[in-house]
Design an enzyme around this catalytic site. Structure first.
Site, PDB file in Angstrom:
ATOM      1  N   ARG A 171      -4.607   3.244   2.583  1.00 50.38           N
ATOM      2  CA  ARG A 171      -4.171   3.891   1.415  1.00 50.38           C
ATOM      3  C   ARG A 171      -4.773   2.934  -0.257  1.00 50.38           C
ATOM      4  NH1 ARG A 171      -2.408   6.432   5.639  1.00 50.38           N
ATOM      5  NH2 ARG A 171       0.150   6.012   6.080  1.00 50.38           N
ATOM      6  N   SER A 241       6.719   5.010   4.470  1.00 48.12           N
ATOM      7  CA  SER A 241       6.348   3.507   3.593  1.00 48.12           C
ATOM      8  C   SER A 241       6.854   3.198   2.569  1.00 48.12           C
ATOM      9  CB  SER A 241       5.128   3.347   5.501  1.00 48.12           C
ATOM     10  OG  SER A 241       5.354   4.057   5.925  1.00 48.12           O
ATOM     11  N   GLU A 337       3.480   0.046  -1.554  1.00 49.98           N
ATOM     12  CA  GLU A 337       2.821   1.311  -0.723  1.00 49.98           C
ATOM     13  C   GLU A 337       3.116   1.844  -2.328  1.00 49.98           C
ATOM     14  OE1 GLU A 337       1.973   3.987   3.185  1.00 49.98           O
ATOM     15  OE2 GLU A 337       2.645   5.372   1.251  1.00 49.98           O
TER      16      GLU A 337
HETATM   17  P1  FAD Z   1       3.150  12.002  -6.475  1.00 50.29           P
HETATM   18  O1  FAD Z   1       3.809  11.043  -5.937  1.00 50.29           O
HETATM   19  O2  FAD Z   1       4.351  12.885  -7.155  1.00 50.29           O
HETATM   20  O3  FAD Z   1       2.118  10.910  -7.158  1.00 50.29           O
HETATM   21  C1  FAD Z   1       1.282   9.905  -6.822  1.00 50.29           C
HETATM   22  C2  FAD Z   1       0.602   9.098  -7.227  1.00 50.29           C
HETATM   23  O4  FAD Z   1      -0.387  10.200  -7.525  1.00 50.29           O
HETATM   24  C3  FAD Z   1       1.471   8.330  -9.017  1.00 50.29           C
HETATM   25  O5  FAD Z   1       0.756   7.043  -9.354  1.00 50.29           O
HETATM   26  C4  FAD Z   1       0.584   9.755  -9.737  1.00 50.29           C
HETATM   27  O6  FAD Z   1       1.495   9.076 -10.889  1.00 50.29           O
HETATM   28  C5  FAD Z   1      -0.805  10.106  -9.646  1.00 50.29           C
HETATM   29  N1  FAD Z   1      -1.180  10.994  -9.574  1.00 50.29           N
HETATM   30  C6  FAD Z   1      -0.166  12.672  -8.682  1.00 50.29           C
HETATM   31  N2  FAD Z   1      -1.047  13.499  -9.478  1.00 50.29           N
HETATM   32  C7  FAD Z   1      -1.933  13.529 -10.317  1.00 50.29           C
HETATM   33  C8  FAD Z   1      -3.502  13.945 -10.501  1.00 50.29           C
HETATM   34  N3  FAD Z   1      -3.385  15.053 -10.355  1.00 50.29           N
HETATM   35  N4  FAD Z   1      -4.082  12.881 -10.764  1.00 50.29           N
HETATM   36  C9  FAD Z   1      -3.804  12.490 -10.763  1.00 50.29           C
HETATM   37  N5  FAD Z   1      -3.062  10.923 -10.366  1.00 50.29           N
HETATM   38  C10 FAD Z   1      -1.654  11.648  -9.884  1.00 50.29           C
HETATM   39  N6  FAD Z   1       1.949   9.212   3.001  1.00 50.29           N
HETATM   40  C11 FAD Z   1       0.438   8.918   4.554  1.00 50.29           C
HETATM   41  O7  FAD Z   1      -0.544   9.000   3.970  1.00 50.29           O
HETATM   42  N7  FAD Z   1       1.440   9.172   5.047  1.00 50.29           N
HETATM   43  C12 FAD Z   1       2.277   9.508   5.727  1.00 50.29           C
HETATM   44  O8  FAD Z   1       2.564   9.628   6.970  1.00 50.29           O
HETATM   45  C13 FAD Z   1       3.597   9.665   4.416  1.00 50.29           C
HETATM   46  N8  FAD Z   1       4.853  10.155   4.895  1.00 50.29           N
HETATM   47  C14 FAD Z   1       5.381  10.350   4.506  1.00 50.29           C
HETATM   48  C15 FAD Z   1       6.558  11.006   4.475  1.00 50.29           C
HETATM   49  C16 FAD Z   1       7.766  10.912   3.163  1.00 50.29           C
HETATM   50  C17 FAD Z   1       8.641  11.956   3.971  1.00 50.29           C
HETATM   51  C18 FAD Z   1       7.511  10.865   2.822  1.00 50.29           C
HETATM   52  C19 FAD Z   1       8.859  11.218   1.578  1.00 50.29           C
HETATM   53  C20 FAD Z   1       6.266  10.038   1.914  1.00 50.29           C
HETATM   54  C21 FAD Z   1       5.301   9.956   2.647  1.00 50.29           C
HETATM   55  N9  FAD Z   1       3.661   9.721   2.543  1.00 50.29           N
HETATM   56  C22 FAD Z   1       2.652   9.460   3.266  1.00 50.29           C
HETATM   57  C23 FAD Z   1       3.893   9.472   1.106  1.00 50.29           C
HETATM   58  C24 FAD Z   1       3.294  10.634   0.155  1.00 50.29           C
HETATM   59  O9  FAD Z   1       3.530  11.703   0.629  1.00 50.29           O
HETATM   60  C25 FAD Z   1       1.662  10.813  -0.089  1.00 50.29           C
HETATM   61  O10 FAD Z   1       1.678   9.610  -1.268  1.00 50.29           O
HETATM   62  C26 FAD Z   1       1.386  11.937  -0.923  1.00 50.29           C
HETATM   63  O11 FAD Z   1      -0.134  11.984  -1.041  1.00 50.29           O
HETATM   64  C27 FAD Z   1       1.922  11.898  -2.944  1.00 50.29           C
HETATM   65  O12 FAD Z   1       1.759  13.070  -3.207  1.00 50.29           O
HETATM   66  P2  FAD Z   1       2.992  13.656  -4.324  1.00 50.29           P
HETATM   67  O13 FAD Z   1       1.695  15.065  -5.037  1.00 50.29           O
HETATM   68  O14 FAD Z   1       3.764  13.485  -4.467  1.00 50.29           O
HETATM   69  O15 FAD Z   1       2.071  12.436  -5.056  1.00 50.29           O
HETATM   70  N1  EPU Z   2       8.341  -0.568  14.811  1.00 52.97           N
HETATM   71  C1  EPU Z   2       9.082  -0.582  15.140  1.00 52.97           C
HETATM   72  N2  EPU Z   2      10.661  -1.006  14.210  1.00 52.97           N
HETATM   73  C2  EPU Z   2      10.335  -0.275  13.367  1.00 52.97           C
HETATM   74  C3  EPU Z   2       9.758   1.022  12.656  1.00 52.97           C
HETATM   75  C4  EPU Z   2       8.354   0.815  13.423  1.00 52.97           C
HETATM   76  O1  EPU Z   2       9.364  -1.692  15.907  1.00 52.97           O
HETATM   77  O2  EPU Z   2      11.599  -0.013  12.304  1.00 52.97           O
HETATM   78  C5  EPU Z   2       7.422  -0.187  15.634  1.00 52.97           C
HETATM   79  C6  EPU Z   2       6.174   0.790  16.250  1.00 52.97           C
HETATM   80  O3  EPU Z   2       7.974   0.751  17.479  1.00 52.97           O
HETATM   81  C7  EPU Z   2       5.157   0.995  16.409  1.00 52.97           C
HETATM   82  C8  EPU Z   2       4.947   0.272  15.194  1.00 52.97           C
HETATM   83  O4  EPU Z   2       6.127  -0.718  14.857  1.00 52.97           O
HETATM   84  O5  EPU Z   2       5.062   0.111  18.178  1.00 52.97           O
HETATM   85  C9  EPU Z   2       4.335   0.955  14.257  1.00 52.97           C
HETATM   86  O6  EPU Z   2       5.117   1.785  13.892  1.00 52.97           O
HETATM   87  P1  EPU Z   2       4.748   3.532  13.402  1.00 52.97           P
HETATM   88  O7  EPU Z   2       4.316   4.598  14.696  1.00 52.97           O
HETATM   89  O8  EPU Z   2       6.460   4.151  13.031  1.00 52.97           O
HETATM   90  O9  EPU Z   2       4.309   3.847  12.356  1.00 52.97           O
HETATM   91  P2  EPU Z   2       4.312   2.618  10.865  1.00 52.97           P
HETATM   92  O10 EPU Z   2       2.834   2.101  10.866  1.00 52.97           O
HETATM   93  O11 EPU Z   2       5.356   2.558  11.234  1.00 52.97           O
HETATM   94  C10 EPU Z   2       1.827   4.010   9.925  1.00 52.97           C
HETATM   95  C11 EPU Z   2       1.978   4.740   8.845  1.00 52.97           C
HETATM   96  C12 EPU Z   2       2.523   5.661   8.308  1.00 52.97           C
HETATM   97  C13 EPU Z   2       2.398   7.177   9.202  1.00 52.97           C
HETATM   98  C14 EPU Z   2       2.354   6.846  10.591  1.00 52.97           C
HETATM   99  C15 EPU Z   2       2.020   7.772  11.761  1.00 52.97           C
HETATM  100  C16 EPU Z   2       1.897   2.702   6.773  1.00 52.97           C
HETATM  101  C17 EPU Z   2       2.648   2.035   5.671  1.00 52.97           C
HETATM  102  N3  EPU Z   2       2.700   3.824   7.239  1.00 52.97           N
HETATM  103  O12 EPU Z   2       3.856   3.749   9.749  1.00 52.97           O
HETATM  104  O13 EPU Z   2       2.335   6.758   6.959  1.00 52.97           O
HETATM  105  O14 EPU Z   2       2.845   8.526   9.201  1.00 52.97           O
HETATM  106  O15 EPU Z   2       1.541   5.286  10.813  1.00 52.97           O
HETATM  107  O16 EPU Z   2       0.269   7.304  11.338  1.00 52.97           O
HETATM  108  O17 EPU Z   2       0.357   2.727   7.150  1.00 52.97           O
HETATM  109  C18 EPU Z   2       3.669   6.339   4.694  1.00 52.97           C
HETATM  110  O18 EPU Z   2       2.745   5.953   4.521  1.00 52.97           O
HETATM  111  O19 EPU Z   2       3.827   6.590   3.734  1.00 52.97           O
HETATM  112  C19 EPU Z   2       3.454   6.596   6.308  1.00 52.97           C
HETATM  113  C20 EPU Z   2       4.976   6.931   6.395  1.00 52.97           C
END
Ligand code: FAD
Ligand code: EPU
Length: 354
Positions: A171, A241, A337
């Site tokens: 991250r 997250s 995050e």
């Molecule tokens: P924004 O939120 O619009 O911007 C993020 C940051 O980047 C801000 O600080 C902004 O100022 C800056 N920024 C935006 N555009 C630019 C640019 N062109 N140049 C320089 N800086 C810029 N993340 C994961 O890593 N893994 C996941 O599994 C994951 N699951 C998600 C699930 C949900 C339901 C949600 C809501 C979010 C999740 N995220 C996850 C977080 C998010 O999707 C990512 O961080 C994504 O890359 C953000 O993209 P955005 O376009 O919305 O960025």
């Molecule tokens: N868990 C619990 N309770 C909960 C949630 C999770 O016990 O309420 C336990 C799960 O059972 C598992 C462990 O925690 O043993 C990890 O959970 P999960 O696999 O759901 O993944 P996570 O660590 O919660 C991370 C990333 C996600 C990404 C998933 C899948 C971070 C901060 N988050 O979540 O990214 O989608 O793994 O790879 O690293 C994001 O960054 O926004 C994001 C959604």
């Protein structure tokens, strides 16, 4: 009021930010401009800067928390386009920053270009993917990155950063450090091997046989798991997250594991251990815990949601309470995050959630 007659897509003064971020909070910005090319981006940035107005770059707002109205200009990335070429061993995709990430994953799959399927359904645009090095289900952006194209906003100078120069971490990347303030990401280059090797080491993906599984099956499984765990932001606003998974030293880990033998843990190459923040929060009994209109999601404790008309400060206060309880029970520090945006720009989330 800024005069930018060139922009037919220029929006109203003090416009609602609610549809421009996935927490869907009732916040506003002085001005919101959508740009579709670098010239528009540079003109808007320079006009706002000359008028001493703060500028915020935004993709789809899926990793930001607005704690207040933003008293400045929000520039939304709408640059579109995907170019493809290949050599004997690799496919190369050059993707404009405003391209929706999940649509890109689907497009690649439909073209028979594999390697992005584990990153399906991550909200946001391609240009934001390098910033926190998006990751899920065993794959990170760093694994598929070839280069990142940036523009230096004060001078308009373009440059291309190799994957190594981006200094990707968990991250983390150079775009959260040296390249945080004056640079905008305008495009990303992806490099995907023709000899596809499925990544099946995370959770239910392990059910598949590496010899027979297809990229389509991996894609569908990732989409199914994500949809069952993570709230849809259109139903309950959220930013995925809320905290990063904490990484602690091996000695501290052993002490915690003695007290909690079933603690999920992910040993890292450097000897540290990553913990699951969702598990820690869950163990504190916080699923469903509410502060004002903000709540800990009932299915995934790592996700904080806008349950009912939350304000940005409700989410901040909830995050503070969650951090404190995890600290009290495990002596482990959680770090947000999500990026916090105040009146004049980004604010230090550490300072207001402690
Ligand atoms: P924004 O939120 O619009 O911007 C993020 C940051 O980047 C801000 O600080 C902004 O100022 C800056 N920024 C935006 N555009 C630019 C640019 N062109 N140049 C320089 N800086 C810029 N993340 C994961 O890593 N893994 C996941 O599994 C994951 N699951 C998600 C699930 C949900 C339901 C949600 C809501 C979010 C999740 N995220 C996850 C977080 C998010 O999707 C990512 O961080 C994504 O890359 C953000 O993209 P955005 O376009 O919305 O960025
Ligand atoms: N868990 C619990 N309770 C909960 C949630 C999770 O016990 O309420 C336990 C799960 O059972 C598992 C462990 O925690 O043993 C990890 O959970 P999960 O696999 O759901 O993944 P996570 O660590 O919660 C991370 C990333 C996600 C990404 C998933 C899948 C971070 C901060 N988050 O979540 O990214 O989608 O793994 O790879 O690293 C994001 O960054 O926004 C994001 C959604």
């Amino acid at each position: 009021m800024l005069k930018c007659p060139k922009f037919s897509n220029r929006l109203n003064i003090m416009q609602s930010l609610t549809p421009f971020h996935t927490f869907h909070l009732p916040t506003k910005a002085s001005e919101i401009i959508e740009y579709t090319n670098v010239e528009q981006l540079l003109t808007a940035w320079q006009t706002a800067t000359n008028a001493n107005q703060p500028v915020l770059l935004l993709g789809q707002g899926s990793n930001v928390l607005f704690t207040d109205d933003f008293h400045g200009v929000v520039l939304v990335n709408k640059m579109q386009g995907i170019e493809q070429h290949e050599d004997a061993d690799f496919y190369y995709l050059h993707v404009q920053g405003g391209q929706n990430w999940h649509e890109l994953v689907k497009t690649a799959l439909s073209l028979g270009i594999y390697g992005l399927e584990n990153l399906a359904l991550i909200p946001g645009v391609a240009g934001s993917a390098p910033i926190q090095n998006i990751g899920a289900y065993g794959v990170e952006f760093a694994n598929v990155c070839d280069f990142v194209d940036v523009v230096h906003l004060p001078t308009g100078e373009h440059s291309q950063l190799s994957k190594e120069a981006c200094r990707f971490g968990y991250r983390d990347s150079i775009f959260k450090h040296e390249y945080k303030d004056e640079y905008a990401i305008i495009a990303v280059g992806l490099k995907l091997p023709k000899a596809w090797a499925p990544v099946l080491n995370y959770g239910s993906l392990a059910q598949f046989e590496p010899e027979t599984v297809t990229a389509q099956q991996v894609f569908e499984e990732v989409c199914a798991v994500r949809s069952s765990k993570l709230p849809n932001p259109d139903e309950f606003g959220n930013a995925g997250s809320f905290f990063k998974n904490p990484v602690i030293d091996a000695v501290t880990f052993q002490q915690i594991q003695t007290a909690y033998p079933h603690i999920p843990n992910y040993p890292q190459a450097d000897g540290t251990v990553k913990l699951a923040a969702g598990w820690l929060i869950d163990q504190c009994g916080l699923k469903g815990f509410q502060v004002g209109g903000a709540a800990v999601h009932a299915q995934q404790a790592l996700v904080l949601i806008n349950k009912e008309n939350a304000t940005g400060m409700d989410i901040v206060n909830l995050a503070k309470a969650v951090r404190q309880q995890v600290r009290d029970k495990f002596d482990v520090e959680l770090h947000p995050e999500v990026r916090f945006m105040g009146k004049n720009g980004e604010i230090d989330s550490e300072l207001i959630t402690r």
